[in-house]
Enzyme design. Structure first.
Site, PDB file in Angstrom:
ATOM      1  N   HIS A 307      -5.664  -0.404   5.595  1.00 45.67           N
ATOM      2  CA  HIS A 307      -4.312  -0.374   5.190  1.00 45.67           C
ATOM      3  C   HIS A 307      -4.318   0.469   4.060  1.00 45.67           C
ATOM      4  O   HIS A 307      -5.182   0.919   3.265  1.00 45.67           O
ATOM      5  CB  HIS A 307      -3.875  -1.957   4.583  1.00 45.67           C
ATOM      6  CG  HIS A 307      -2.505  -2.047   4.364  1.00 45.67           C
ATOM      7  ND1 HIS A 307      -1.750  -1.559   3.280  1.00 45.67           N
ATOM      8  CD2 HIS A 307      -1.744  -2.743   5.322  1.00 45.67           C
ATOM      9  CE1 HIS A 307      -0.601  -1.961   3.653  1.00 45.67           C
ATOM     10  NE2 HIS A 307      -0.253  -2.621   4.429  1.00 45.67           N
ATOM     11  N   ASP A 364      -2.239  -8.293  10.601  1.00 44.32           N
ATOM     12  CA  ASP A 364      -2.240  -8.436  12.097  1.00 44.32           C
ATOM     13  C   ASP A 364      -3.541  -8.587  12.631  1.00 44.32           C
ATOM     14  O   ASP A 364      -3.592  -8.916  13.956  1.00 44.32           O
ATOM     15  CB  ASP A 364      -1.861  -6.921  12.665  1.00 44.32           C
ATOM     16  CG  ASP A 364      -0.411  -6.572  12.261  1.00 44.32           C
ATOM     17  OD1 ASP A 364       0.306  -7.434  12.232  1.00 44.32           O
ATOM     18  OD2 ASP A 364      -0.170  -5.544  11.959  1.00 44.32           O
TER      19      ASP A 364
HETATM   20  N1  CMC Z   1     -10.811   1.735  11.896  1.00 42.61           N
HETATM   21  C1  CMC Z   1     -11.781   2.872  11.747  1.00 42.61           C
HETATM   22  N2  CMC Z   1     -11.527   3.635  10.787  1.00 42.61           N
HETATM   23  C2  CMC Z   1     -10.518   3.678   9.855  1.00 42.61           C
HETATM   24  C3  CMC Z   1      -9.548   2.644  10.213  1.00 42.61           C
HETATM   25  C4  CMC Z   1      -9.803   1.655  11.231  1.00 42.61           C
HETATM   26  N3  CMC Z   1      -8.888   0.627  11.523  1.00 42.61           N
HETATM   27  N4  CMC Z   1      -8.455   2.728   9.185  1.00 42.61           N
HETATM   28  C5  CMC Z   1      -9.004   3.829   8.471  1.00 42.61           C
HETATM   29  N5  CMC Z   1     -10.028   4.249   8.734  1.00 42.61           N
HETATM   30  C6  CMC Z   1     -10.626   5.347   8.073  1.00 42.61           C
HETATM   31  C7  CMC Z   1     -10.155   6.705   8.429  1.00 42.61           C
HETATM   32  O1  CMC Z   1     -10.838   7.162   9.571  1.00 42.61           O
HETATM   33  C8  CMC Z   1     -10.448   7.294   7.559  1.00 42.61           C
HETATM   34  O2  CMC Z   1     -11.686   7.838   7.343  1.00 42.61           O
HETATM   35  P1  CMC Z   1     -12.393   9.100   6.770  1.00 42.61           P
HETATM   36  O3  CMC Z   1     -11.722   9.016   5.335  1.00 42.61           O
HETATM   37  O4  CMC Z   1     -13.683   9.349   6.765  1.00 42.61           O
HETATM   38  O5  CMC Z   1     -11.836  10.241   7.612  1.00 42.61           O
HETATM   39  C9  CMC Z   1     -10.124   6.485   6.373  1.00 42.61           C
HETATM   40  O6  CMC Z   1     -10.647   5.408   6.805  1.00 42.61           O
HETATM   41  C10 CMC Z   1      -8.680   6.458   5.724  1.00 42.61           C
HETATM   42  O7  CMC Z   1      -7.840   6.405   6.792  1.00 42.61           O
HETATM   43  P2  CMC Z   1      -6.394   6.952   6.750  1.00 42.61           P
HETATM   44  O8  CMC Z   1      -6.068   6.886   8.328  1.00 42.61           O
HETATM   45  O9  CMC Z   1      -6.280   7.915   6.010  1.00 42.61           O
HETATM   46  O10 CMC Z   1      -5.725   5.736   5.976  1.00 42.61           O
HETATM   47  P3  CMC Z   1      -4.038   5.452   6.019  1.00 42.61           P
HETATM   48  O11 CMC Z   1      -3.819   4.798   4.848  1.00 42.61           O
HETATM   49  O12 CMC Z   1      -3.437   6.682   6.398  1.00 42.61           O
HETATM   50  O13 CMC Z   1      -4.042   4.563   7.267  1.00 42.61           O
HETATM   51  C11 CMC Z   1      -3.725   2.570   8.693  1.00 42.61           C
HETATM   52  C12 CMC Z   1      -3.698   3.218   7.057  1.00 42.61           C
HETATM   53  C13 CMC Z   1      -3.332   1.182   8.604  1.00 42.61           C
HETATM   54  C14 CMC Z   1      -2.750   3.447   9.771  1.00 42.61           C
HETATM   55  C15 CMC Z   1      -5.055   2.639   9.201  1.00 42.61           C
HETATM   56  O14 CMC Z   1      -6.063   1.918   8.433  1.00 42.61           O
HETATM   57  C16 CMC Z   1      -5.276   2.300  10.637  1.00 42.61           C
HETATM   58  O15 CMC Z   1      -5.001   2.994  11.573  1.00 42.61           O
HETATM   59  N6  CMC Z   1      -5.398   0.839  10.797  1.00 42.61           N
HETATM   60  C17 CMC Z   1      -5.560   0.348  12.296  1.00 42.61           C
HETATM   61  C18 CMC Z   1      -3.911  -0.020  12.414  1.00 42.61           C
HETATM   62  C19 CMC Z   1      -3.473  -1.387  11.858  1.00 42.61           C
HETATM   63  O16 CMC Z   1      -4.432  -2.345  12.057  1.00 42.61           O
HETATM   64  N7  CMC Z   1      -2.264  -1.071  11.485  1.00 42.61           N
HETATM   65  C20 CMC Z   1      -1.681  -2.133  10.717  1.00 42.61           C
HETATM   66  C21 CMC Z   1      -1.452  -2.175   9.372  1.00 42.61           C
HETATM   67  S1  CMC Z   1      -0.869  -3.727   8.682  1.00 42.61           S
HETATM   68  C22 CMC Z   1       0.764  -3.851   9.166  1.00 42.61           C
HETATM   69  C23 CMC Z   1       1.772  -3.042   8.349  1.00 42.61           C
HETATM   70  O17 CMC Z   1       1.923  -3.482   7.075  1.00 42.61           O
HETATM   71  O18 CMC Z   1       2.228  -2.051   8.953  1.00 42.61           O
END
Ligand code: CMC
Length: 429
Positions: A307, A364
């Protein structure tokens, strides 16, 4: 919000500039850069707005490090335990809980506006049967503007539009499901609660009348309360950005629905079910998925994990997981996906990559399993999220248009393209 005459000093080109330091009601600090460009010529760059506060707000408080979520000061745990969805919606939109009379008036208004213009059914009937219900919902919410006339005063327009949206969104969502199945539409019933009314419109059927179960109504209530607002997330920011151009509320909410559709946002619960089903079909090989999620050359992510704000357990996920266990138990449902999800969570939470990246289950991860148990088809999951997020979007939109200092949202950019170059006529290229 207090300023307490605190400043951050920025030194640039041997000159110092004072940037006001603002303090929120929970003590969090923010640097006010509103005059940065006019004073220094600089802009800030923050992709995905990860460190940018786009507004001041008094609606929802989140602490991602401590796993705190409060609506208008009230912990989400208390609301999930004791409030109705209607009370929660009232609280978010009006800033306080309703008294008995206000709640009863609100219920009457929601019932009065719950029918959808019959002509709208023609639109529904003409969407291809394979259309995704989120696309239909977003289009139909926008279309509401054409079906309902502009009212006399701005205040009346806002109040009635808000009520119409809250009342009709359930009817519209259930209609799209019924029509997609080729079934007759079921009309709203004033004697049922907000949640029960929706379930009845979804599942009532002349051949097999719907058996309303209190556990299911309660599960839907909790699901909707937990998703009702989440401060400046992708879809809410969309509603504020689109609303800042002063479009009508229907158009702003329609844009929010589209933003929510994405698998990284509201579409994640549908993506979780797909991921778990794929793992199941791959002989339940959890370790393969964990390995893929950690591989930087693989776009696969563990859906329902991670998140932007929570760096610990999402407080909503704790409630959702408990509720999921209880619901399945009470309904005597055994869902192999739940067992798989629990195993996946256990393995991921012990894995160094997930620990180091602070990746915990989000709301989720278990919500899809709850929705399956309620009987909601997978392609309607995001619609369920949209119904619940509506009060939050409305509250945030209202707050933005009531802000005397609100400006149209228009960020800057750091241009990295070509410097000036001349046009070359086609025969000389
Ligand atoms: N699986 C594997 N690695 C992950 C994941 C994941 N679900 N989420 C983040 N990471 C890693 C990512 O690869 C990155 O690694 P590094 O720093 O080594 O490159 C690091 O963690 C930070 O990730 P980010 O994409 O920069 O983080 P963000 O804050 O931009 O993204 C997120 C947040 C929710 C989009 C992401 O965690 C994700 O894609 N999760 C899966 C989708 C999901 O479950 N979404 C629902 C969110 S809750 C409902 C809502 O409130 O919308």
């Amino acid at each position: 919000m207090s300023t307490e005459n605190e400043y951050i000093t920025l030194i640039y080109n041997d000159q110092s500039f004072k940037l006001p330091l603002l303090t929120g009601s929970e003590g969090e600090k923010s640097i006010d850069i509103s005059n940065l460009r006019s004073e220094t010529g600089l802009i800030t760059l923050d992709k995905g707005y990860a460190n940018t506060g786009s507004c001041t707000s008094s609606i929802t408080f989140m602490d991602g490090e401590k796993g705190i979520l409060r609506y208008r000061g009230i912990p989400v745990e208390q609301l999930a335990e004791q409030a109705t969805f209607k009370e929660t919606a009232y609280l978010l939109i009006n800033g306080r809980l309703p008294n008995k009379e206000e709640l009863s008036d609100f219920s009457v208004l929601l019932n009065d506006h719950s029918l959808v213009h019959e002509d709208m059914q023609l639109f529904y009937q003409n969407f291809p049967r394979t259309s995704h219900p989120m696309g239909i919902l977003s289009s139909m919410v926008n279309a509401l503007k054409s079906f309902y006339p502009v009212l006399q005063t701005v205040e009346e327009e806002i109040n009635i539009t808000v009520t119409r949206l809250l009342a009709k969104i359930r009817t519209m969502a259930a209609m799209s499901y019924k029509i997609s199945r080729g079934h007759k539409v079921v009309y709203p019933r004033p004697d049922l609660s907000y949640c029960a009314n929706f379930l009845n419109m979804m599942f009532e059927n002349p051949v097999k009348p719907y058996q309303m179960r209190t556990e299911v109504v309660n599960a839907l209530r909790v699901f909707w309360i937990l998703h009702a607002d989440h401060e400046q997330n992708c879809s809410t920011t969309t509603v504020r950005v689109v609303g800042s151009g002063r479009v009508n509320l229907y158009a702003a909410i329609s844009a929010g629905i589209s933003a929510l559709w994405g698998p990284l946002h509201g579409g994640a619960n549908q993506a979780v079910i797909k991921m778990l089903t794929d793992i199941m079909q791959d002989n339940g090989d959890i370790h393969k998925s964990i390995k893929r999620a950690k591989d930087k050359n693989d776009s696969f992510r563990l859906m329902g994990f991670g998140h932007r704000v929570y760096k610990t357990y999402d407080p909503r996920a704790i409630i959702m997981k408990k509720m999921c266990d209880n619901l399945l138990d009470k309904l005597h449902i055994t869902d192999p996906l739940l067992d798989l999800a629990k195993k996946l969570e256990e393995v991921a939470l012990k894995d160094d990559y997930f620990v180091e990246h602070n990746l915990y289950p989000n709301v989720d991860f278990y919500s899809g399993i709850v929705l399956r148990a309620i009987g909601i088809p997978t392609n309607m999951f995001t619609v369920m999220f949209a119904i619940s997020r509506l009060p939050g979007w409305i509250a945030q939109w209202k707050e933005s248009i009531d802000d005397p200092n609100w400006k149209i949202c228009r960020p800057r950019q750091l241009f990295i393209g070509h410097k000036k170059r001349d046009f070359i006529p086609i025969d000389k290229r």
